[in-house]
Design an enzyme around this catalytic site. Structure first.
Site, PDB file in Angstrom:
ATOM      1  N   TYR A 136     -45.499  26.232   4.748  1.00  0.00           N
ATOM      2  CA  TYR A 136     -44.816  24.934   4.811  1.00  0.00           C
ATOM      3  C   TYR A 136     -44.677  24.343   3.409  1.00  0.00           C
ATOM      4  CZ  TYR A 136     -43.666  20.324   6.878  1.00  0.00           C
ATOM      5  OH  TYR A 136     -43.039  19.163   7.253  1.00  0.00           O
ATOM      6  N   ARG A 141     -37.975  20.036   1.551  1.00  0.00           N
ATOM      7  CA  ARG A 141     -38.577  20.071   2.892  1.00  0.00           C
ATOM      8  C   ARG A 141     -38.286  18.791   3.676  1.00  0.00           C
ATOM      9  NH1 ARG A 141     -44.836  20.802   2.476  1.00  0.00           N
ATOM     10  NH2 ARG A 141     -44.839  18.535   2.518  1.00  0.00           N
ATOM     11  N   ASP A 142     -38.190  18.955   4.983  1.00  0.00           N
ATOM     12  CA  ASP A 142     -38.026  17.820   5.897  1.00  0.00           C
ATOM     13  C   ASP A 142     -36.723  17.077   5.573  1.00  0.00           C
ATOM     14  OD1 ASP A 142     -39.102  16.595   8.116  1.00  0.00           O
ATOM     15  OD2 ASP A 142     -40.357  15.190   7.011  1.00  0.00           O
ATOM     16  N   SER A 148     -42.477  13.914   5.513  1.00  0.00           N
ATOM     17  CA  SER A 148     -43.097  15.124   4.971  1.00  0.00           C
ATOM     18  C   SER A 148     -42.279  15.763   3.866  1.00  0.00           C
ATOM     19  CB  SER A 148     -43.358  16.132   6.102  1.00  0.00           C
ATOM     20  OG  SER A 148     -44.459  15.717   6.874  1.00  0.00           O
ATOM     21  N   ASP A 188     -39.536  22.880  11.369  1.00  0.00           N
ATOM     22  CA  ASP A 188     -38.352  21.997  11.331  1.00  0.00           C
ATOM     23  C   ASP A 188     -37.173  22.477  10.492  1.00  0.00           C
ATOM     24  OD1 ASP A 188     -39.885  20.266  12.830  1.00  0.00           O
ATOM     25  OD2 ASP A 188     -40.497  19.103  11.104  1.00  0.00           O
ATOM     26  N   ASP A 366     -48.918  12.207  10.923  1.00  0.00           N
ATOM     27  CA  ASP A 366     -47.519  12.670  10.840  1.00  0.00           C
ATOM     28  C   ASP A 366     -46.737  11.951   9.746  1.00  0.00           C
ATOM     29  OD1 ASP A 366     -47.767  14.370  13.072  1.00  0.00           O
ATOM     30  OD2 ASP A 366     -47.467  12.675  14.424  1.00  0.00           O
TER      31      ASP A 366
HETATM   32  C1  BGC Z   1     -47.680  17.117   6.690  1.00  0.00           C
HETATM   33  C2  BGC Z   1     -48.504  18.172   6.005  1.00  0.00           C
HETATM   34  C3  BGC Z   1     -49.691  18.553   6.859  1.00  0.00           C
HETATM   35  C4  BGC Z   1     -49.230  18.919   8.260  1.00  0.00           C
HETATM   36  C5  BGC Z   1     -50.394  19.199   9.178  1.00  0.00           C
HETATM   37  C6  BGC Z   1     -47.304  17.550   8.087  1.00  0.00           C
HETATM   38  O1  BGC Z   1     -46.681  16.523   8.758  1.00  0.00           O
HETATM   39  O2  BGC Z   1     -46.542  16.846   5.933  1.00  0.00           O
HETATM   40  O3  BGC Z   1     -48.948  17.697   4.767  1.00  0.00           O
HETATM   41  O4  BGC Z   1     -50.375  19.634   6.279  1.00  0.00           O
HETATM   42  O5  BGC Z   1     -48.479  17.888   8.819  1.00  0.00           O
HETATM   43  O6  BGC Z   1     -51.140  18.072   9.411  1.00  0.00           O
END
Ligand code: BGC
Length: 411
Positions: A136, A141-142, A148, A188, A366
């Site tokens: 990830y 990203r996102d 995120s 995502d 989140d």
């Molecule tokens: C966050 C990450 C995190 C993951 C698991 C995501 O929403 O952006 O930083 O590692 O959730 O909690």
């Protein structure tokens, strides 16, 4: 994270799906703990970003469901978060429940390049048990949300840096003979390319997203990593207008990445709240006959097969214990009154589903509810979101306590 999209005309349609009974059993696999401690100083292996991914060993052979007959390593990182959470609680009954969460395997997220340095230690600790990771760190990203947004940007050498990140993970796994690694690939990212191309933040990087994901799939396959590409959830790609384009895109990605059997399939419901098998459709799912993950997977699986990919699935149920808790299906951020859900198991009752798993570590946030934060997303201040919430990925104690209290099955 997250996202989703309901085609507006479909909101007007009425859903007619009936209820069905729970098909999964509550039996779970053995989790594995190890006395090996992760130590950043004892490591003799390095995972620098410039490591060569293809330097060692023959390409391993895939052998079907990676979860079959294997124990799953219990993430040390998550367990340490849970123990710290228990220490903050005085109620002894609650403490006892929390200690049970610490023994449930969850995925470990590699959401920055820096975290790759921890991987050799995790691999040593996991030994012959399965190590579950989430890849990830995609540039930009996102793309359809803020909560995120990550550290890499395509405009800032992101494609090359992402390759270094993937190479670092791959090199560490190759250097650790005998480990079985299961990876969820980029939550995502591809789903956003199915539904959110009207957002220029997504459309401007669509080709680069695909190229980076294909690089990850091809490279990790050389280390024998079993991969499940993130496929959103029933309330996102399960809509009639979305599911067929999604199937086409996923199969294209699978083929572009060389159709390796290590690209085992898709992960659904990552960090979401949908039931595997809902007792009855949540009213907010109206208009979508795929009102739970079982319906979504049973619809998507045959589409993938007919386009040339016999994909299997894993399903996140970590926060799906309580249903009918949202005012709109698209709400995804720190949903109030959620509870821990079905425990990880290979007894899924569905031949498409390799395992029920916990991918989002319950208790990690989140997204922040601080409206002045750079990564503030309005979803995290919406009517269903628990506030005040820290930054994404940070520990959210009050949320964790709710997950424990509302767990179904109960602790
Ligand atoms: C966050 C990450 C995190 C993951 C698991 C995501 O929403 O952006 O930083 O590692 O959730 O909690």
């Amino acid at each position: 994270m997250l996202f989703f999209f309901i085609p507006v005309p479909l909101l007007l349609l009425m859903g007619g799906a009936g209820s069905s009974s729970t098909s999964s059993s509550s039996s779970s696999w053995a989790s594995s703990t190890s006395s090996t401690r992760v130590s950043s100083t004892s490591s003799t292996k390095t995972t620098s970003g410039s490591a060569q991914a293809s330097s060692t060993g023959p390409v391993p052979t895939a052998s079907g469901n990676p979860y079959s007959g294997k124990s799953v390593w219990n993430s040390e990182y998550y367990a340490s978060e849970v123990y710290a959470a228990a220490a903050m609680v005085t109620d002894t009954a609650l403490k006892a429940k929390i200690s049970k969460v610490a023994s449930i395997p969850t995925f470990t997220w590699f959401d920055t390049m820096a975290k790759v340095a921890d991987l050799p230690g995790y691999l040593r600790a996991a030994g012959s048990s399965i190590l579950q990771i989430v890849v990830y760190d995609l540039p930009n990203r996102d793309c359809h949300a803020n909560a995120s947004n990550g550290e890499l940007l395509y405009a800032n050498n992101g494609a090359a840096l992402y390759q270094q990140y993937i190479d670092g993970i791959t090199a560490a796994i190759k250097a650790s003979s005998g480990s079985t690694v299961v990876a969820v690939i980029e939550p995502d990212s591809l789903a956003n390319l199915v539904t959110n191309l009207s957002d220029s933040r997504c459309s401007s990087v669509q080709d680069q997203y695909k190229a980076s994901v294909v690089y990850a799939l091809k490279t990790l396959a050389t280390a024998g990593v079993y991969m499940y590409i993130d496929a959103g959830h029933a309330g996102w790609l399960g809509w009639p207008a979305n599911i067929s384009p999604a199937a086409t895109m996923f199969t294209q990605i699978f083929k572009s990445a060389g159709s390796s059997p290590f690209i085992r399939g898709l992960a659904t419901n990552v960090a979401n709240y949908n039931a595997l098998t809902a007792a009855s459709p949540d009213p907010v799912t109206q208009g979508n006959n795929n009102y739970d993950e079982t319906h979504y997977i049973n619809a998507l699986g045959p589409m993938l097969a007919s386009s040339g990919w016999n994909a299997q699935f894993i399903v996140d149920q970590g926060r799906s214990g309580k249903q009918n808790i949202r005012s709109a299906w698209g709400n995804w951020c720190n949903i109030k009154n959620a509870g821990f859900g079905l425990r990880p198991t290979t007894s899924t009752g569905n031949s498409y589903i390799d395992a029920i798993v916990w991918i989002k570590p319950g208790g990690e946030c989140d997204g922040t509810s601080n409206t002045s934060a750079v990564r503030y997303d309005s979803m995290c201040g919406g009517p269903d979101a628990k506030v005040p919430a820290p930054e994404a990925g940070q520990w959210f104690q009050a949320y964790f306590v709710d997950l424990v209290t509302n767990a179904n099955p109960a602790f």
